[in-house]
Write a protein that holds these residues in place. Structure first.
Motif, short mmCIF file in Angstrom:
data_model
loop_
_atom_site.label_atom_id
_atom_site.label_comp_id
_atom_site.label_asym_id
_atom_site.label_seq_id
_atom_site.Cartn_x
_atom_site.Cartn_y
_atom_site.Cartn_z
N CYS A 414 -25.86 -6.70 61.52
CA CYS A 414 -26.59 -7.58 60.61
C CYS A 414 -28.02 -7.07 60.40
O CYS A 414 -28.53 -7.06 59.29
CB CYS A 414 -26.61 -9.00 61.17
SG CYS A 414 -27.40 -10.20 60.08
N LEU A 417 -28.07 -3.49 58.50
CA LEU A 417 -27.71 -3.59 57.09
C LEU A 417 -28.81 -4.26 56.28
O LEU A 417 -28.82 -4.18 55.06
CB LEU A 417 -26.39 -4.34 56.93
CG LEU A 417 -25.15 -3.55 57.37
CD1 LEU A 417 -23.90 -4.40 57.28
CD2 LEU A 417 -24.99 -2.28 56.54
N SER A 438 -16.86 3.14 59.45
CA SER A 438 -16.28 2.22 58.45
C SER A 438 -16.99 0.87 58.46
O SER A 438 -16.96 0.13 57.47
CB SER A 438 -14.79 2.03 58.72
OG SER A 438 -14.58 1.46 60.00
N GLN A 442 -20.20 -1.06 53.50
CA GLN A 442 -20.40 -2.38 52.91
C GLN A 442 -21.06 -2.20 51.55
O GLN A 442 -21.84 -1.26 51.33
CB GLN A 442 -21.31 -3.22 53.80
CG GLN A 442 -20.88 -3.33 55.25
CD GLN A 442 -19.82 -4.40 55.45
OE1 GLN A 442 -19.63 -5.26 54.58
NE2 GLN A 442 -19.14 -4.36 56.58
N HIS A 444 -23.55 -3.63 50.21
CA HIS A 444 -25.01 -3.61 50.32
C HIS A 444 -25.49 -2.23 50.75
O HIS A 444 -26.52 -1.73 50.24
CB HIS A 444 -25.46 -4.67 51.35
CG HIS A 444 -26.94 -4.76 51.50
ND1 HIS A 444 -27.75 -5.42 50.61
CD2 HIS A 444 -27.77 -4.27 52.46
CE1 HIS A 444 -29.00 -5.34 50.98
NE2 HIS A 444 -29.06 -4.64 52.11
N LEU A 470 -15.89 -0.18 46.11
CA LEU A 470 -16.90 0.72 46.66
C LEU A 470 -17.04 1.97 45.80
O LEU A 470 -18.15 2.49 45.60
CB LEU A 470 -16.55 1.09 48.10
CG LEU A 470 -16.58 -0.05 49.12
CD1 LEU A 470 -16.25 0.46 50.51
CD2 LEU A 470 -17.96 -0.73 49.14
N ILE A 560 -25.86 -10.74 56.35
CA ILE A 560 -24.84 -10.06 55.56
C ILE A 560 -23.53 -10.14 56.31
O ILE A 560 -23.47 -9.91 57.51
CB ILE A 560 -25.23 -8.59 55.33
CG1 ILE A 560 -26.53 -8.54 54.50
CG2 ILE A 560 -24.13 -7.81 54.66
CD1 ILE A 560 -27.06 -7.15 54.32
N HIS A 561 -22.48 -10.52 55.62
CA HIS A 561 -21.20 -10.68 56.29
C HIS A 561 -20.68 -9.33 56.78
O HIS A 561 -20.55 -8.38 56.02
CB HIS A 561 -20.18 -11.29 55.32
CG HIS A 561 -18.84 -11.53 55.97
ND1 HIS A 561 -18.68 -12.50 56.93
CD2 HIS A 561 -17.64 -10.92 55.80
CE1 HIS A 561 -17.41 -12.49 57.32
NE2 HIS A 561 -16.76 -11.53 56.65
N VAL A 562 -20.45 -9.23 58.08
CA VAL A 562 -19.93 -8.01 58.67
C VAL A 562 -18.75 -8.34 59.55
O VAL A 562 -18.56 -9.48 59.97
CB VAL A 562 -21.01 -7.29 59.51
CG1 VAL A 562 -22.15 -6.82 58.63
CG2 VAL A 562 -21.54 -8.19 60.61
#
Length: 563
Positions: A414, A417, A438, A442, A444, A470, A560-562
């Motif tokens: 988080c 990123l 991987s 993302q 972002h 992507l 940020i969703h991870v």
């Protein structure tokens, strides 16, 4: 030229408002001269600019014979003898006070026979007994006590008794006298007893006298501090040992604000011998229990204290003390001190001991701008593939290193990123530490990363298998000319690249990058560096990530969703 005779010159008559000739004679102890002046009619009642009379001069100088001459002269005058004996200076000092202050036993005896007020207070609330105690004049103290001096009256602005002062000065012989007549539990304006004073100033012999006389070893001041706490804070090991051996409670809370114990004070001030003694007797409930505070928090600035506590089994994570101290762990506290300085030894000790890292901790790591700090953490942490971790499972060790828990990995991702613009700083370190690339694929990351950073990251993956969204981001960046591929990403990766990705997948990026496992493979040694991606040049960076602008400095990152 003015020639001064060696003979002592007498200027007293030149300054009658400063000192009289009678007072000067009394001060010098010249009885014959004093008697001659009195016979000539010189007054014994004149005051100088301090309000001193001949009486005060004789008493202060300890000139008993001169004092007798003065008192005899008063007896033959119209003024009252008792009133004269108790006359005061401008500071409220009586002759008895001045004599007691200087330890003139015979003079005090004479004045008491002439009805001197034994309990007369000065302007600053002192008295003859307090003055004698302060000066350490045992014989005078014995005399005054035997004559009925008030022993429990409070003196000075701090409301100390004579016993407080005797203990403070370390006059143990006087303390032996006073403990038989004084209130052992007398308290000053901070509710401090004489025993507390003994512990605070390391007056061990006085402490022993008080305890043996029955003083309370667990007395508490207004702020709840105990003698054991203050002795631990000040580093008086002998006092600590004596108090513990005579019933002092090491588990009594010593603060209104939080459950402070003596062990916290010893840890904070680095008194290792005392800390070792307190560890053995302090209830371990303070280590990790909610509502308590681990001594590791107060030890953050004392490396030896941290080492000892950790070696004795105190948890490096302790308990969350945000509601008490404003920090969720000792490591958080230690890291908060690194924003302007290189990381401290206490950070290294806690990291090496396996302290967990919260998202706020990761923020502090990056706020510090210290590449060495991130490297330190990665030296002691193993980044295992996320699929091998379970949120509530016990944290395993690999090759002597603590594996990052899933929530720690989430926090790290988080934070990084949210720092894509400084990825050139942290990305090579994380790749070499075995982070699964991987996890960084993302939107972002691909939208905001520098072109060189993107090229570096894509070298660790099979770019031909990227998802359609992507790929669209990459295509858009090429169109906008914000990214220039250094490899033919439109084509299928080479067989050699696919092979090393497969080796990385089979072995796991953590083992591949951080161990010598690749050297055990049946491949030529020149291939080892290739299989570990050593041929990929790192992106350069010119700015230090002392960033996290705005709310991030307060620990509020844009999530940020991870994973």
């Amino acid at each position: 030229m003015l020639i001064v005779s060696e003979q002592r010159m007498d200027f007293t008559q030149c300054y009658p408002d400063t000192v009289s000739s009678v007072a000067a004679a009394a001060r010098s102890g010249c009885r014959r001269r004093l008697r001659r002046l009195i016979k000539k009619g010189r007054s014994v009642d004149c005051r100088d600019n301090r309000g001193w009379k001949a009486l005060h001069e004789a008493a202060a100088a300890g000139n008993e014979e001169c004092l007798q001459e003065i008192l005899s002269a008063v007896d033959g005058s119209s003024q009252g003898s008792r009133a004269y004996v108790n006359s005061l200076t401008h500071e409220g000092e009586s002759a008895c006070y001045l004599a007691a202050q200087r330890g003139h036993l015979s003079v005090v005896q004479l004045l008491l026979k002439r009805h001197a007020n034994i309990n007369q207070l000065t302007n600053d609330l002192s008295c003859p007994l307090y003055a004698a105690v302060d000066g350490g004049h045992k014989d005078v103290v014995e005399l005054l006590v035997s004559k009925g001096a008030e022993v429990n009256r409070t003196h000075t602005a701090s409301c100390w008794t004579c016993l407080h002062q005797a203990v403070y000065k370390g006059h143990h012989e006087i303390v032996r006298i006073l403990v038989n007549v004084c209130n052992l539990e007398a308290r000053d304006d901070h509710r401090i007893t004489p025993l507390f004073v003994a512990a605070q100033y390391g007056q061990q012999e006085c402490l022993e006298i008080l305890v043996n006389a029955g003083a309370n070893v667990n007395t508490q001041a207004a702020d709840l501090a105990t003698p054991l706490l203050i002795a631990s804070q000040e580093g008086h090991l002998a006092c600590v040992d004596f108090l513990l051996d005579h019933g002092a409670d090491p588990n009594k809370a010593c603060s209104h604000d939080w459950p402070q114990l003596p062990i916290h004070a010893a840890a904070e001030f680095g008194h290792i011998s005392i800390l070792r003694r307190l560890i053995a007797v302090t209830d371990r409930v303070c280590d990790q229990y909610y509502g308590m505070v681990s001594p590791l928090y107060t030890a953050v600035h004392r490396n030896e204290s941290i080492e000892l506590l950790l070696s004795e089994g105190y948890s490096p994570d302790a308990q969350d003390c945000t509601h008490i101290l404003g920090y969720c762990s000792p490591l958080s506290y230690a890291l908060s001190c690194t924003s302007k300085n290189p990381y401290s030894e206490s950070v290294r000790l806690l990291i090496a001991a396996g302290a967990s890292l919260s998202e706020t901790d990761w923020i502090c790591v990056f706020l510090s701008g210290e590449k060495d700090l991130l490297q330190l953490i990665l030296e002691h942490r193993w980044i295992a593939p996320p699929e091998t971790l379970a949120m509530n499972s016990s944290v395993p060790n690999r090759h002597g290193k603590t594996v990052l828990k899933l929530q720690e990995l989430r926090g790290l991702l988080c934070v990084i990123l949210n720092q894509v613009h400084f990825a050139a700083y942290w990305l090579p370190l994380l790749m070499k530490a075995g982070l699964e690339p991987s996890l960084l694929l993302q939107p972002h990351m691909l939208e905001h990363a520098d072109g060189a950073v993107l090229n570096y990251l894509l070298e660790f993956v099979n770019w031909s298998t990227l998802s359609v969204p992507l790929k669209r981001i990459l295509d858009q960046r090429r169109v906008e000319k914000t990214w220039k591929p250094c490899l033919p990403f439109d084509s299928i990766p080479s067989l050699s690249h696919i092979c090393r990705l497969q080796v990385r997948s089979v072995l796991g990026p953590d083992l591949l990058m951080r161990t010598s496992v690749v050297q055990q493979l049946p491949v030529p040694s020149p291939m080892h560096g290739f299989l570990k991606f050593s041929d990929i040049p790192e992106p350069s960076y010119t700015e230090s990530p002392q960033l996290l602008h705005g709310g991030a400095r307060n620990g509020n990152t844009q999530h940020i969703h991870v994973l």
